[in-house]
Design a protein around this motif. Structure first.
Motif: not given
Ligand code: ADP
Ligand code: MG
Ligand code: ZN
Length: 488
Positions: A396-402
């Motif tokens: 998962v990308s860092a952005t989506n993880a947020k």
């Protein structure tokens, strides 16, 4: 300038902390209203805490325990011989018995010290702890209009701990640092809420000046009415300046109690200081001497939680965190506990610290008004560990993880299942990414030309277009590789 260097500042601090017990010090009345209920005046009272003649006090065991726990945390000697409660006699409308039960000649804890960090550097000062003893709180007076005063006895008899330092504090800034460090410890060990705003922690500063190099103490002034640690620091600064000027001009200083006026930013004389013999202390005849067993003390020593300073050192030395991150985490027990559990779930300490002090703390702050603490967050630490694990594995990308964290923070769902359900997983399929990158390059020929002509900023725009086509799911590293390859 010169005046400041001619004198040495001497400060000693007295703290009163309400102990976190369910019932009052000498009776079974609750210390707080039932959750959700308003605190109606004079509803948590009984003949004992109202000081009715013929009633007898009974010692609250937990209160004794919390003072001993504090004493141990402050490296005190804990008295196991015969601690007598004593009566401190005085008249005031908030004191129904006409005396306060306290400890005087022999306090439960004595002779300790607290190491206080004093600057951003690693320096610390050792402040001697004279004593920590047990007593009871008074009622609350409410001075109303037209000369009336109302009395609320709900607070009368609530367990109170007094902690007194040696005159070891050498500056207003140190005084503040001492107060804050002590508060953190009291919260850490669960002895007190330590809130100055609600009055569960009250602080008084005693201050005097003496010529540099002199052994003899100067005239001491006690300052009350301090509503915050900042007020303590300001009040001490004010007094240091006032004393220095008096010493310079030869004006006499009197030993007295002064009150801090927060708005005017100055202290005002309240009364001349009373002497201990004004109180006619004598042993409380209605209570037996307190003899805590050595086993009891040993048991408490064993359950004493790790203190903030020790924890901070462990985070830096064993986990390799920065002093800053270690400081942020240990300033809040609940946050540090949460962090420890994320690490225990198998995550690297640095990644765990980044997320806990970063995005996780940001979300906590958004709920600060509701008093949410890390221990009350729906997402368990193991869940955050799971999410960070997904990021590290590139799923998962860092952005989506947020975004996933924001959702699971309140729902408590497993981040992995949210990623699957919402289709937020990162795309690492190189074939698919290559096709999307190619499509963007074809769609924006003029931008590609500008980039090739040397306009570097265009690169970010092109990456953004690929992300847009993949709903932010493409592995950024793979997108970069492919895009740079195509652009040459
Ligand atoms: P009192 O009997 O007036 O309350 P204590 O001896 O109990 O005085 O001391 C109260 C606090 O004042 C303690 O924290 C002590 O360290 C501090 N103190 C005592 N003498 C001085 C002084 N000369 N200057 C500053 N602080 C002092
Ligand atoms: Mg005193
Ligand atoms: Zn009562």
């Amino acid at each position: 300038m010169a005046v400041a260097t001619r004198y040495e500042t001497v400060i000693g601090i007295e703290v009163h902390a309400q102990l976190k017990t369910a019932s009052k010090m000498f009776c079974a009345c609750p210390t707080a209203p039932e959750p959700g209920r308003p605190d109606e005046p004079n509803t948590r009272v009984c003949p004992v805490c109202l000081g009715m003649p013929g009633t007898l006090p009974v010692i609250n065991r937990r209160a004794v325990e919390l003072v001993m726990l504090t004493g141990l945390a402050l490296e005190c000697h804990v008295e196991t011989e015969a601690v007598r409660f004593e009566r401190k006699n005085y008249f005031y409308p908030d004191l129904p018995k006409g005396y306060q039960i306290s400890q005087y000649a022999l306090p439960l804890c004595s002779n300790g010290r607290l190491l206080v960090p004093v600057s951003s550097k690693d320096a610390e000062v050792s402040i001697g702890i004279t004593r920590a003893h047990l007593e009871e709180d008074t009622a609350r007076l409410q001075h109303g209009g037209r000369g009336h005063t109302l009395v609320d006895f709900n607070r009368a008899g609530v367990p109170l701990m007094e902690i007194v330092t040696e005159p070891d504090v050498r500056s207003p800034a140190q005084a503040r640092a001492y107060g804050e460090t002590l508060r953190d410890i009291l919260r850490h060990i669960g002895a007190s809420d330590g809130d100055m705003e609600t009055g569960s922690l009250r602080i008084e500063g005693n201050v005097s000046l003496r010529p540099m190099g002199s052994e003899r103490f100067g005239t001491k002034v006690e300052v009350k009415n301090l509503n915050s640690f900042r007020s303590l620091e300001r009040a001490m600064e004010y007094e240091v300046a006032r004393h220095a000027e008096a010493l310079e001009t030869g004006e006499p200083l009197v030993q007295e109690t002064r009150g801090w006026d927060e708005i005017a930013g100055r202290t005002v004389s309240q009364r001349s200081k009373e002497e201990a013999n004004d109180y006619r202390y004598f042993p409380e005849p209605d209570l037996p001497p307190l003899r805590p067993s050595a086993e009891w003390v040993a048991r408490l020593r064993a359950v004493l939680p790790e203190l903030p300073a020790t924890r901070r050192a462990r985070y830096v030395e064993e986990l390799g965190l920065s002093a800053y991150d270690a400081g942020v985490l240990t300033a809040d027990v609940a946050l540090a506990d949460y962090f420890d559990r994320v690490v225990a779930a198998g995550l690297g300490a640095k990644a765990a610290a980044n997320w806990v002090t970063g995005e996780f703390s940001r979300l906590l702050n958004q709920h600060a008004a509701e008093g949410l603490r890390a221990s009350g967050v729906a997402l368990p630490p193991e869940g955050l560990a799971e999410l960070i694990g997904e990021v590290e594995a590139g799923r998962v990308s860092a952005t989506n993880a947020k975004a996933v964290l924001a959702a699971t923070f309140v729902s408590g769902e497993s981040p992995r299942s949210v990623i699957e359900r919402e289709g937020l997983g990162q795309v690492s399929d190189t074939g698919l990414i290559a096709r999307e990158v190619e499509a963007v390059v074809t769609e924006f020929p003029s931008q590609v030309a500008e980039y090739r002509a040397g306009k570097q900023q265009i690169y970010g725009f092109l990456v953004g277009q690929v992300m847009k086509r993949t709903a932010g799911r493409a592995d950024a590293k793979l997108v970069n590789e492919e895009l740079r390859r195509l652009l040459g």
